[in-house]
Design an enzyme around this catalytic site. Structure first.
Site, PDB file in Angstrom:
ATOM      1  CB  SER A  94      -0.958  -0.044   1.201  1.00  0.00           C
ATOM      2  OG  SER A  94      -1.986   0.904   1.078  1.00  0.00           O
ATOM      3  CG  ASP A 145      -4.289  -5.020  -2.760  1.00  0.00           C
ATOM      4  OD1 ASP A 145      -4.555  -5.426  -3.903  1.00  0.00           O
ATOM      5  OD2 ASP A 145      -5.161  -4.700  -1.938  1.00  0.00           O
ATOM      6  CG  HIS A 192      -5.461  -2.899   1.433  1.00  0.00           C
ATOM      7  ND1 HIS A 192      -4.888  -2.831   0.178  1.00  0.00           N
ATOM      8  CD2 HIS A 192      -4.907  -1.879   2.153  1.00  0.00           C
ATOM      9  CE1 HIS A 192      -4.033  -1.816   0.136  1.00  0.00           C
ATOM     10  NE2 HIS A 192      -4.030  -1.235   1.331  1.00  0.00           N
TER      11      HIS A 192
END
Length: 388
Positions: A156, A181, A351
Site C-alpha cells: 500500500s 496491492d 487489502h
C-alpha cells in the site's frame, strides 16, 4: 485496494505461536470455537518471528532520527520491507517466518517515520520524497558505501514509497521491486472515501486484546489472519499518555475522544459534564492509534499520483501482487501485456495481502527471487510459476 476503496524453515527462530482454529460467525468478547474454547486475542512478541531488533540512527541537519528495524537471516539478498499507512514493520512478522523458510535471504522490516517505534524530529512530514530519502538513509547507515543486493517490497503506502525510492536511485544496490496491492488508479479513487473510513474506526481501545479483536473481527476485515493480527496490532496502537494501567493515572493526553459541539446555552455545565464523561471514557480505553492518519491527508495525492508510470519506468525486475485483478489501471494493464513486470493475483485476501496470506505471498516472492537467480531455495522449496 479493498480496504482503501471501502476505507485505505524458521532456522534459529522460536516456534511460531499456534494459530487458533477458525470458527463460524462470532460476536462479543466470549467468541468460542467449540465447547469451552475461546479465541485467543492476546498479543504476541516480535521475537517469535524476527531474530533481532535494532534502532538505526540517521544524522540530518536537525539532529538525529532513530528508525526501528526488525531483522532475520544472515545470508543472501536483503528484502527491505515497507509497511502500509498506519501499520508498522510488525505487519511483516508472519511473512518473515514464511519467506525465511523458503529462500536464503535477509529480512529488514522498517518502521517508517511517524509509525511504530521510529522516532524522528518531524514525524508529521510524511511526503513521498521525505520517506523515500529515509529509506536510502537507513540503508546507508546500516551498510555504508557497499550495501548488499537489496529488493524493496512495499504494501500500500509502503509500496508507493518503495517505487519512489527506486525511481530516485536512493538504493544503489537495488536488484528488484515488489508492490503489494497498490495501484494508482484504485488508490486515487479510494482517497475520496478514506476520511469516512477513518472516522468509522474506534478512537480508543480498552486493551491490546480489544484492539486485536477489533482488527480481526470488524466488518472491514482489516486483518483476516488472527496470527498476524496478534503481532501486528501491537505496532499500530499505543498506550495513552499518562496511563500506567486501566485504573491508573487520570492525566491522559487530550484530544483522543472527539468533543461534542458545545451548546450555546449552559455551556459551562455541558463542558463540565463532557470532561467528566471523556475522562471516564479515557480511563476505560487506555490505548489509541500511534498515528492520526486523518492528519496526513495532504500527502496522500503525492504518494500515489503518477505511481504506475514510475513503477513501469524502474529498470529492474518487478513484481506486482494484488488481491484482485480488477485493481489494474490502464497503464499497468498495458505494461503487464507487454511483459514489463510479473503479476500474481491472490484471491480471497483483504487489502493486507501479506498478513492475510503470508505463505502465498512468501511463495510468490521466493519464486520471483529464484526465477531471477537472486536467491537460492532452501528446505526443498519448489517454485510455482504463476500464469500471469
Amino acid at each position: 485496494m479493498s480496504a482503501l476503496e471501502k476505507s485505505m524453515h524458521l532456522g534459529r527462530l522460536p516456534s511460531r505461536p499456534p494459530l487458533p482454529g477458525s470458527g463460524g460467525s462470532q460476536s462479543g468478547a466470549k467468541m468460542r470455537m467449540g465447547p469451552g474454547r475461546k479465541r485467543d486475542f492476546s498479543p504476541v512478541s516480535w521475537s517469535q518471528y524476527f531474530e533481532s531488533m535494532e534502532d538505526v540512527e540517521v544524522e540530518n541537519e536537525t539532529g538525529k532520527d532513530t528508525f526501528r528495524v526488525y531483522k532475520s537471516g544472515s545470508e543472501g539478498p536483503v528484502l527491505l520491507l515497507l509497511h502500509g499507512g498506519g501499520h508498522s514493520a510488525l505487519s511483516w512478522a508472519v511473512f518473515t517466518a514464511a519467506i525465511i523458510s523458503r529462500v536464503q535471504c535477509r529480512i529488514v522490516a522498517l518502521d517508517l517515520r511517524g509509525h511504530g517505534e521510529t522516532k524522528v524530529k518531524n514525524s508529521e512530514d510524511l511526503s513521498a520524497e521525505t520517506m523515500a530519502k529515509d529509506v536510502g538513509n537507513v540503508v546507508e547507515a546500516m551498510y555504508g558505501d557497499l550495501p548488499p543486493p537489496i529488493m524493496l517490497i512495499g504494501h500500500s503506502m509502503g509500496g508507493a514509497i518503495a517505487v519512489h525510492t527506486a525511481s530516485s536511485n536512493l538504493v544503489p544496490s537495488l536488484l528488484g521491486l515488489c508492490m503489494i496491492d497498490v495501484v494508482e488508479g484504485t488508490a486515487m479513487d479510494a482517497l475520496n472515501s478514506m476520511q469516512n473510513f477513518l472516522r468509522g474506526r474506534p478512537k480508543t481501545f480498552k486493551s491490546l486484546e480489544n484492539a486485536i479483536e477489533w482488527s480481526h473481527n470488524n466488518q472491514s476485515g482489516q486483518i483476516r489472519n488472527l496470527e498476524s493480527a496478534r503481532v501486528s496490532m501491537v505496532g499500530q496502537v499505543k498506550q495513552c499518555e499518562g496511563i500506567t494501567s486501566p485504573e491508573g493515572s487520570k492525566s491522559i493526553v487530550e484530544g483522543i475522544i472527539e468533543e461534542e459541539e458545545e451548546d450555546e446555552e449552559g455551556s459551562e455545565s455541558v463542558n463540565k459534564r463532557k470532561k467528566e464523561d471523556d475522562m471516564e471514557t479515557k480511563k476505560d480505553h487506555p490505548y489509541t492509534w500511534r498515528i492520526e492518519l486523518a492528519k496526513t491527508e495532504k500527502y496522500w495525492d503525492g504518494w500515489f499520483r503518477g505511481l504506475s508510470n514510475l513503477f513501469l519506468s524502474c529498470p529492474i525486475p518487478k513484481l506486482l501482487l494484488l488481491a484482485g485483478v480488477d485493481r489494474l489501471d490502464k497503464d499497468l494493464t498495458i505494461g503487464q501485456m507487454q511483459g514489463k513486470f510479473q503479476m500474481q493475483v491472490l484471491p480471497q485476501c483483504g487489502h493486507a495481502v501479506h498478513e492475510d496470506a503470508p505463505d502465498k505471498v512468501a511463495e510468490a516472492v521466493a519464486t520471483f527471487l529464484i526465477r531471477h537467480r537472486f536467491a537460492e531455495p532452501i528446505g526443498g522449496f519448489q517454485c510455482v510459476f504463476p500464469g500471469c
